[in-house]
Design an enzyme around this catalytic site. Structure first.
Site, PDB file in Angstrom:
ATOM      1  N   LYS A  22       0.894  -1.429   0.094  1.00 40.47           N
ATOM      2  CA  LYS A  22      -0.150  -0.122   0.164  1.00 40.47           C
ATOM      3  C   LYS A  22       0.963   1.361   0.083  1.00 40.47           C
ATOM      4  O   LYS A  22       1.809   1.427   0.795  1.00 40.47           O
ATOM      5  CB  LYS A  22      -0.898   0.024   1.376  1.00 40.47           C
ATOM      6  CG  LYS A  22      -2.029   1.191   1.425  1.00 40.47           C
ATOM      7  CD  LYS A  22      -3.120   0.948   0.477  1.00 40.47           C
ATOM      8  CE  LYS A  22      -3.873   2.068   0.207  1.00 40.47           C
ATOM      9  NZ  LYS A  22      -3.373   2.867  -1.032  1.00 40.47           N
ATOM     10  N   GLN A  30       7.256   3.670   4.019  1.00 35.96           N
ATOM     11  CA  GLN A  30       5.580   3.559   4.013  1.00 35.96           C
ATOM     12  C   GLN A  30       5.515   2.232   5.005  1.00 35.96           C
ATOM     13  O   GLN A  30       4.529   2.054   5.382  1.00 35.96           O
ATOM     14  CB  GLN A  30       5.119   3.324   2.530  1.00 35.96           C
ATOM     15  CG  GLN A  30       3.906   3.351   2.311  1.00 35.96           C
ATOM     16  CD  GLN A  30       3.469   4.769   2.293  1.00 35.96           C
ATOM     17  OE1 GLN A  30       3.867   5.555   1.696  1.00 35.96           O
ATOM     18  NE2 GLN A  30       2.183   5.000   2.863  1.00 35.96           N
ATOM     19  N   LYS A  76       5.189   3.498   8.407  1.00 33.07           N
ATOM     20  CA  LYS A  76       4.053   4.295   8.542  1.00 33.07           C
ATOM     21  C   LYS A  76       2.689   3.492   8.644  1.00 33.07           C
ATOM     22  O   LYS A  76       2.061   3.656   9.547  1.00 33.07           O
ATOM     23  CB  LYS A  76       4.159   5.148   7.209  1.00 33.07           C
ATOM     24  CG  LYS A  76       2.768   6.265   7.401  1.00 33.07           C
ATOM     25  CD  LYS A  76       2.590   6.790   5.961  1.00 33.07           C
ATOM     26  CE  LYS A  76       3.988   7.643   5.633  1.00 33.07           C
ATOM     27  NZ  LYS A  76       3.391   8.628   4.382  1.00 33.07           N
ATOM     28  N   LYS A 131       5.357   1.823  -2.944  1.00 36.08           N
ATOM     29  CA  LYS A 131       5.334   2.915  -3.676  1.00 36.08           C
ATOM     30  C   LYS A 131       5.527   2.987  -5.172  1.00 36.08           C
ATOM     31  O   LYS A 131       6.257   2.125  -5.476  1.00 36.08           O
ATOM     32  CB  LYS A 131       6.407   3.961  -3.138  1.00 36.08           C
ATOM     33  CG  LYS A 131       5.924   5.664  -3.187  1.00 36.08           C
ATOM     34  CD  LYS A 131       5.144   6.088  -1.959  1.00 36.08           C
ATOM     35  CE  LYS A 131       4.895   7.382  -2.129  1.00 36.08           C
ATOM     36  NZ  LYS A 131       4.081   7.998  -0.874  1.00 36.08           N
ATOM     37  N   GLY A 141      -2.607   8.296  -4.478  1.00 37.79           N
ATOM     38  CA  GLY A 141      -2.062   9.425  -5.068  1.00 37.79           C
ATOM     39  C   GLY A 141      -0.673   9.997  -4.021  1.00 37.79           C
ATOM     40  O   GLY A 141      -0.451   9.328  -2.918  1.00 37.79           O
ATOM     41  N   ASP A 142       0.029  10.941  -4.466  1.00 35.39           N
ATOM     42  CA  ASP A 142       1.268  11.341  -3.930  1.00 35.39           C
ATOM     43  C   ASP A 142       1.427  12.760  -4.759  1.00 35.39           C
ATOM     44  O   ASP A 142       0.483  12.941  -5.497  1.00 35.39           O
ATOM     45  CB  ASP A 142       2.347  10.440  -3.894  1.00 35.39           C
ATOM     46  CG  ASP A 142       3.421  11.076  -3.020  1.00 35.39           C
ATOM     47  OD1 ASP A 142       3.282  10.747  -1.763  1.00 35.39           O
ATOM     48  OD2 ASP A 142       4.343  11.503  -3.502  1.00 35.39           O
ATOM     49  N   THR A 160      -4.948  13.512   5.110  1.00 38.87           N
ATOM     50  CA  THR A 160      -3.377  13.695   5.429  1.00 38.87           C
ATOM     51  C   THR A 160      -3.251  15.242   5.970  1.00 38.87           C
ATOM     52  O   THR A 160      -2.769  15.035   7.164  1.00 38.87           O
ATOM     53  CB  THR A 160      -2.531  13.756   4.211  1.00 38.87           C
ATOM     54  OG1 THR A 160      -2.739  12.717   3.315  1.00 38.87           O
ATOM     55  CG2 THR A 160      -0.961  13.656   4.656  1.00 38.87           C
ATOM     56  N   ASN A 188      -2.233  19.113  -1.917  1.00 36.68           N
ATOM     57  CA  ASN A 188      -3.309  18.118  -1.262  1.00 36.68           C
ATOM     58  C   ASN A 188      -3.063  18.562   0.283  1.00 36.68           C
ATOM     59  O   ASN A 188      -3.886  18.717   1.231  1.00 36.68           O
ATOM     60  CB  ASN A 188      -3.311  16.878  -1.720  1.00 36.68           C
ATOM     61  CG  ASN A 188      -4.346  15.992  -0.836  1.00 36.68           C
ATOM     62  OD1 ASN A 188      -3.590  15.266   0.191  1.00 36.68           O
ATOM     63  ND2 ASN A 188      -5.642  16.040  -1.028  1.00 36.68           N
ATOM     64  N   SER A 224      -7.032   5.646   3.597  1.00 39.93           N
ATOM     65  CA  SER A 224      -7.029   4.729   2.367  1.00 39.93           C
ATOM     66  C   SER A 224      -7.101   3.377   2.855  1.00 39.93           C
ATOM     67  O   SER A 224      -7.921   2.762   2.191  1.00 39.93           O
ATOM     68  CB  SER A 224      -5.660   4.981   1.816  1.00 39.93           C
ATOM     69  OG  SER A 224      -5.463   5.784   1.107  1.00 39.93           O
TER      70      SER A 224
HETATM   71  P1  NDP Z   1       0.583  17.711  -4.269  1.00 44.42           P
HETATM   72  O1  NDP Z   1       1.247  17.217  -5.671  1.00 44.42           O
HETATM   73  O2  NDP Z   1      -0.792  17.810  -4.024  1.00 44.42           O
HETATM   74  O3  NDP Z   1       1.345  18.936  -3.958  1.00 44.42           O
HETATM   75  C1  NDP Z   1       2.927  19.084  -3.795  1.00 44.42           C
HETATM   76  C2  NDP Z   1       3.258  20.598  -3.364  1.00 44.42           C
HETATM   77  O4  NDP Z   1       4.682  20.589  -2.932  1.00 44.42           O
HETATM   78  C3  NDP Z   1       3.211  21.639  -4.378  1.00 44.42           C
HETATM   79  O5  NDP Z   1       2.592  22.673  -3.837  1.00 44.42           O
HETATM   80  C4  NDP Z   1       4.460  21.464  -5.203  1.00 44.42           C
HETATM   81  O6  NDP Z   1       4.605  22.531  -5.993  1.00 44.42           O
HETATM   82  C5  NDP Z   1       5.158  21.322  -3.939  1.00 44.42           C
HETATM   83  N1  NDP Z   1       6.643  20.566  -4.510  1.00 44.42           N
HETATM   84  C6  NDP Z   1       6.863  19.440  -5.054  1.00 44.42           C
HETATM   85  N2  NDP Z   1       7.934  19.033  -5.245  1.00 44.42           N
HETATM   86  C7  NDP Z   1       8.585  20.235  -4.754  1.00 44.42           C
HETATM   87  C8  NDP Z   1       9.819  20.529  -4.790  1.00 44.42           C
HETATM   88  N3  NDP Z   1      10.851  19.653  -5.570  1.00 44.42           N
HETATM   89  N4  NDP Z   1      10.335  21.699  -4.317  1.00 44.42           N
HETATM   90  C9  NDP Z   1       9.555  22.753  -3.757  1.00 44.42           C
HETATM   91  N5  NDP Z   1       7.999  22.385  -3.710  1.00 44.42           N
HETATM   92  C10 NDP Z   1       7.718  21.319  -4.459  1.00 44.42           C
HETATM   93  O7  NDP Z   1       1.195  16.672  -3.483  1.00 44.42           O
HETATM   94  P2  NDP Z   1       0.800  16.309  -1.918  1.00 44.42           P
HETATM   95  O8  NDP Z   1       0.295  17.360  -1.230  1.00 44.42           O
HETATM   96  O9  NDP Z   1      -0.134  14.928  -1.957  1.00 44.42           O
HETATM   97  O10 NDP Z   1       2.310  15.787  -1.304  1.00 44.42           O
HETATM   98  C11 NDP Z   1       3.082  16.617  -0.545  1.00 44.42           C
HETATM   99  C12 NDP Z   1       3.865  15.814   0.418  1.00 44.42           C
HETATM  100  O11 NDP Z   1       3.175  15.059   1.283  1.00 44.42           O
HETATM  101  C13 NDP Z   1       4.827  14.745  -0.449  1.00 44.42           C
HETATM  102  O12 NDP Z   1       6.020  14.612   0.331  1.00 44.42           O
HETATM  103  C14 NDP Z   1       3.866  13.327  -0.315  1.00 44.42           C
HETATM  104  O13 NDP Z   1       4.890  12.439  -0.246  1.00 44.42           O
HETATM  105  C15 NDP Z   1       3.508  13.700   1.233  1.00 44.42           C
HETATM  106  N6  NDP Z   1       2.349  13.007   1.437  1.00 44.42           N
HETATM  107  C16 NDP Z   1       1.148  12.939   0.757  1.00 44.42           C
HETATM  108  C17 NDP Z   1       0.048  12.159   0.979  1.00 44.42           C
HETATM  109  C18 NDP Z   1      -1.318  12.509   0.466  1.00 44.42           C
HETATM  110  O14 NDP Z   1      -1.909  11.583   0.675  1.00 44.42           O
HETATM  111  N7  NDP Z   1      -1.329  13.093  -0.811  1.00 44.42           N
HETATM  112  C19 NDP Z   1       0.137  11.253   2.323  1.00 44.42           C
HETATM  113  C20 NDP Z   1       1.268  11.401   2.995  1.00 44.42           C
HETATM  114  C21 NDP Z   1       2.286  12.158   2.609  1.00 44.42           C
HETATM  115  P3  NDP Z   1       4.780  22.698  -7.678  1.00 44.42           P
HETATM  116  O15 NDP Z   1       3.493  22.653  -7.957  1.00 44.42           O
HETATM  117  O16 NDP Z   1       5.823  23.728  -7.929  1.00 44.42           O
HETATM  118  O17 NDP Z   1       5.500  21.410  -7.943  1.00 44.42           O
HETATM  119  O1  2IT Z   2       3.044   8.997   1.494  1.00 36.96           O
HETATM  120  C1  2IT Z   2       1.835   8.527   1.561  1.00 36.96           C
HETATM  121  O2  2IT Z   2       1.459   7.995   2.679  1.00 36.96           O
HETATM  122  C2  2IT Z   2       0.856   8.680   0.616  1.00 36.96           C
HETATM  123  N1  2IT Z   2       1.320   9.186  -0.495  1.00 36.96           N
HETATM  124  C3  2IT Z   2      -0.620   8.130   0.835  1.00 36.96           C
HETATM  125  C4  2IT Z   2      -0.435   6.692   0.474  1.00 36.96           C
HETATM  126  C5  2IT Z   2      -1.888   5.859   0.378  1.00 36.96           C
HETATM  127  O3  2IT Z   2      -1.850   4.763  -0.081  1.00 36.96           O
HETATM  128  O4  2IT Z   2      -2.892   6.565   0.612  1.00 36.96           O
END
Ligand code: NDP
Ligand code: 2IT
Length: 444
Positions: free
Chosen positions: A90, A111, A114, A126, A165-166, A209, A240, A376
């Site tokens: 997952k 992961q 976590k 992943k 997603g991520d 999240t 997100n 999830s």
């Molecule tokens: P999104 O794609 O929705 O948003 C990512 C954000 O981070 C955007 O604002 C993006 O800006 C910025 N970003 C991405 N890469 C970079 C970079 N190299 N330098 C600076 N800014 C950056 O992703 P999420 O919000 O889903 O994910 C954000 C973080 O949270 C990640 O580390 C992800 O692994 C983690 N995460 C996500 C989960 C989820 O459920 N979605 C769960 C747990 C962890 P830009 O548009 O300019 O790229």
């Molecule tokens: O980093 C993470 O935990 C995620 N991107 C969410 C993973 C999931 O399966 O919901």
């Protein structure tokens, strides 16, 4: 030489070109040292650490797709199925140009622990691609997702491996991926999470999240006889995780001063207007600099991260290594007392060292951002039982899961003599369950 040292030595030769993965492994191994010492003979006989650091399977494939001008592009797709000891693989899919084996191995390794901390039956995985969805039309994104799934469908399934997603993968991408899976396998099953509500998604997964992160902040604060009300909070990112962290923090009375993207930071001393951010990011897929067009009193710091602004709490919600040593020192010198990670591994190794030296209360992402994957797993449960729960029901479970993670993490730290070291507590508590399941299942 200690067992852990042996493993580190072998890995640093074998995977010298995978810095993110090596860093993630080193951190976990150094935290679990007391558990490994207490069980060394048993673990060595069963090669627990050798097996823990080697993915069960890595799938790498070609993803050809055609853009709106008729030009063919070829990207690389990946799925890492790292550990299935406690449940089906997952973890999310990341679409970003920086994606490579090292980044996906670090993410899938993290992961494992976590997912173990959530208390739910999910293993670690992943995947993703070096495809960049920025600036692509919906049709181009659909073409890419369909081609990606044309290969991935062979390796995933509701009881086998369940992606989500991520970075770069949200509701739109999950919809296209799900549609193609269903077409290829003729199965309407919970093969992906983060699905739309009309076709099997869970209420509150979108928010999970970010909301979960703030429930964790609240838990930490209340154990320090403190609350979020009136706290100055810095958030990075505007995707997100960031958006729903801002939403919940504001609901709980915090003053959120920043958000950002990879081009720069918005600083709004009057508090971030979330409706403006949502309009830019969720409706228009625009850049965060556009905030200034609607809020002329805010500032845009081109090319900068948020970490040089005075605050009480920092919530990195963008990407790995976004708080480096100098950023950590800025936070500390400007009064920050808590760093709680929304992203995966956003604090560099040196930054964490500075938090420790300066008494910053620090919660690592594998504990504080686990709310996303936890919901999830609740989506998977609803799918297999053919039921759907209300927003309030899911949110209540999320709240309980985050409080539970806090207690697991803090009691593990206490039990092994490192009270208040949440990084050690998270790694130990996550590892113990996985190790037990691996021992029980024999050498596989
Ligand atoms: P999104 O794609 O929705 O948003 C990512 C954000 O981070 C955007 O604002 C993006 O800006 C910025 N970003 C991405 N890469 C970079 C970079 N190299 N330098 C600076 N800014 C950056 O992703 P999420 O919000 O889903 O994910 C954000 C973080 O949270 C990640 O580390 C992800 O692994 C983690 N995460 C996500 C989960 C989820 O459920 N979605 C769960 C747990 C962890 P830009 O548009 O300019 O790229
Ligand atoms: O980093 C993470 O935990 C995620 N991107 C969410 C993973 C999931 O399966 O919901």
């Amino acid at each position: 030489m200690s067992y852990i040292q042996e493993i580190n030595d072998v890995l640093s030769h074998k995977y010298a070109s995978e810095p993110e993965f090596l860093r993630a492994v080193r951190e976990v191994l150094s935290s679990i040292e007391p558990v490994v010492s207490a069980n060394e003979d048993k673990y060595r006989q069963n090669a627990i650490l050798e097996r823990l650091v080697e993915p069960e399977r890595i799938i790498v494939f070609r993803v050809p797709w055609i853009d709106d001008k008729g030009q063919v592009h070829v990207n690389r797709g990946y799925r890492i199925q790292f550990n299935s000891a406690i449940g089906p693989y997952k973890g999310g899919l990341r679409f970003h140009p920086s994606v490579n084996i090292s980044i996906l191995k670090f993410l899938s390794f993290e992961q494992i622990f976590k997912n173990s901390l959530t208390g739910l039956p999910i293993g670690g995985g992943k995947g993703g691609s070096d495809f960049d969805p920025h600036g692509k039309s919906d049709r181009e994104v659909m073409a890419f997702c369909q081609s990606f799934m044309n290969e991935l469908y062979k390796y995933v399934g509701a009881d086998e491996d369940v992606p989500a997603g991520d970075i770069g993968v949200g509701a739109r991408e999950i919809g296209y991926l799900f549609g193609q899976y269903k077409r290829l396998k003729n199965l309407h099953e919970g093969v992906l999470t983060g699905k739309g509500i009309s076709y099997g998604g869970s209420l509150a997964r979108t928010e999970a999240t970010g909301y979960g992160l703030i429930y964790m902040v609240n838990e930490i604060l209340s154990h320090n006889n403190d609350t979020l009300a009136g706290k100055r909070v810095l958030v990075s990112g505007s995707g997100n995780v960031a958006i729903f962290a801002i939403e919940k923090a504001q609901q709980m009375g915090a003053q959120v001063l920043t958000c950002s993207d990879s081009n720069g930071t918005i600083y709004d001393p009057d508090g971030i207007k979330l409706d403006v951010v949502k309009k830019i990011k969720l409706e228009r897929r625009g850049r965060i600099s556009e905030y200034l067009k609607e809020v002329s009193t805010a500032e845009y710091h081109e090319g900068e991260r948020p970490w040089n602004i005075p605050c009480d709490i920092a919530l990195p919600c963008a990407t790995q290594n976004e708080i480096e040593e100098k950023d950590a020192l800025n936070l500390i010198n400007n009064g920050c007392r808590y760093v709680v990670e929304g992203a995966n591994m956003p604090s560099s190794y040196e930054a964490i060292h500075e938090y420790r030296r300066n008494g910053i209360i620090f919660m690592p992402g594998k504990a504080s951002n686990a709310g996303g994957v936890a919901v999830s797993a609740l989506e998977m449960a609803q799918n297999s039982r053919r039921v759907s729960w209300t927003f309030e029901e899911v949110d209540k479970m999320l709240h309980r899961i985050m409080a539970d993670i806090y207690s697991k993490v803090s009691s593990a730290a206490e039990k092994y003599g490192c009270e208040g070291d949440f990084m050690a507590g998270a790694n130990i508590a996550g590892f113990e369950k996985v190790a037990e399941a691996m021992m029980a299942q024999g050498i596989v």
